[in-house]
Design an enzyme around this catalytic site. Structure first.
Site, PDB file in Angstrom:
ATOM      1  CG  HIS A 247      -1.940  -0.979   1.205  1.00 38.96           C
ATOM      2  ND1 HIS A 247      -3.235  -0.730   1.869  1.00 38.96           N
ATOM      3  CD2 HIS A 247      -2.009  -2.169   0.363  1.00 38.96           C
ATOM      4  CE1 HIS A 247      -3.711  -2.036   1.531  1.00 38.96           C
ATOM      5  NE2 HIS A 247      -3.226  -2.690   0.750  1.00 38.96           N
TER       6      HIS A 247
ATOM      7  CD  GLU B 299      -2.170   4.877   2.814  1.00 40.01           C
ATOM      8  OE1 GLU B 299      -3.369   5.505   2.509  1.00 40.01           O
ATOM      9  OE2 GLU B 299      -1.767   3.868   2.337  1.00 40.01           O
TER      10      GLU B 299
ATOM     11  CB  CYS C 135      -6.268  -0.123   4.378  1.00 36.01           C
ATOM     12  SG  CYS C 135      -4.666  -0.698   5.098  1.00 36.01           S
TER      13      CYS C 135
ATOM     14  CB  CYS D 198      -2.326   1.946   5.768  1.00 34.40           C
ATOM     15  SG  CYS D 198      -1.437   1.138   4.264  1.00 34.40           S
TER      16      CYS D 198
END
Length: 181
Positions: free
Chosen positions: A55, A57, A83, A93
């Protein structure tokens, strides 16, 4: 330059980064940038930059790899709400941001409720992190992710509806699983 203009500039840069994400209809395209209190960029990342389930982040934080010991004054700009559920990684995240002690998070929009009901913004605020939503950028993020939303809506309303409700919850309420990878 006032804070709103600074936020607009960095959030636009995060959105522009999301355009670098490898194309797929099964995961959101997201960009994230971490900026220090003086306005200098510390790190940036985008979804799937170094792997199919990474992801944005997570990628940005990984690039710091402990080189910045105190992130408590920093701001993270992310094109989409962080998320709150992961199937392919042991931390969400949202958890990573809270653990890093990032002070502010600025997002263009909340995650569309296609795959799950994400509560990243609520969890960040509950942890004392200031969250700013800049909805004037939502149109760009929606356009970048239009194929994902369309495909997810088709799956959820069709033959994959049962699978949609059976996703494994790793941490907290259901949120996009790895469809934002």
């Amino acid at each position: 330059m006032d804070q709103q203009m600074v936020d607009q500039r960095w959030l636009q840069a995060a959105i522009d980064m999301s355009r670098l994400c490898p194309a797929t209809v099964s995961a959101y395209a997201v960009g994230a940038i971490i900026v220090d209190p003086d306005g200098a960029e510390l790190a940036r990342g985008y979804s799937r930059e170094t792997g199919p389930f990474v992801h944005a982040e997570q990628q940005a934080l990984a690039k710091l790899d402990g080189t910045v010991p105190d992130l408590s004054g920093t701001t993270m700009y992310s094109s989409l709400e962080p998320c709150t559920t992961r199937g392919s990684f042991h931390r969400t995240c949202t958890e990573l941001i809270i653990e890093a002690r990032i002070r502010r998070v600025v997002v263009a929009m909340r995650e569309p409720p296609v795959f799950a009901d994400c509560v990243g913004i609520e969890l960040l605020r509950a942890a004392g992190i200031e969250v700013t939503e800049m909805s004037e950028f939502a149109g760009q993020v929606n356009a970048i992710n239009a194929a994902v939303v369309e495909a997810g809506t088709s799956r959820a309303s069709g033959r994959d509806a049962r699978a949609h409700t059976d996703r494994r919850v790793v941490a907290g309420p259901v949120c996009h699983d790895d469809r934002r990878s």
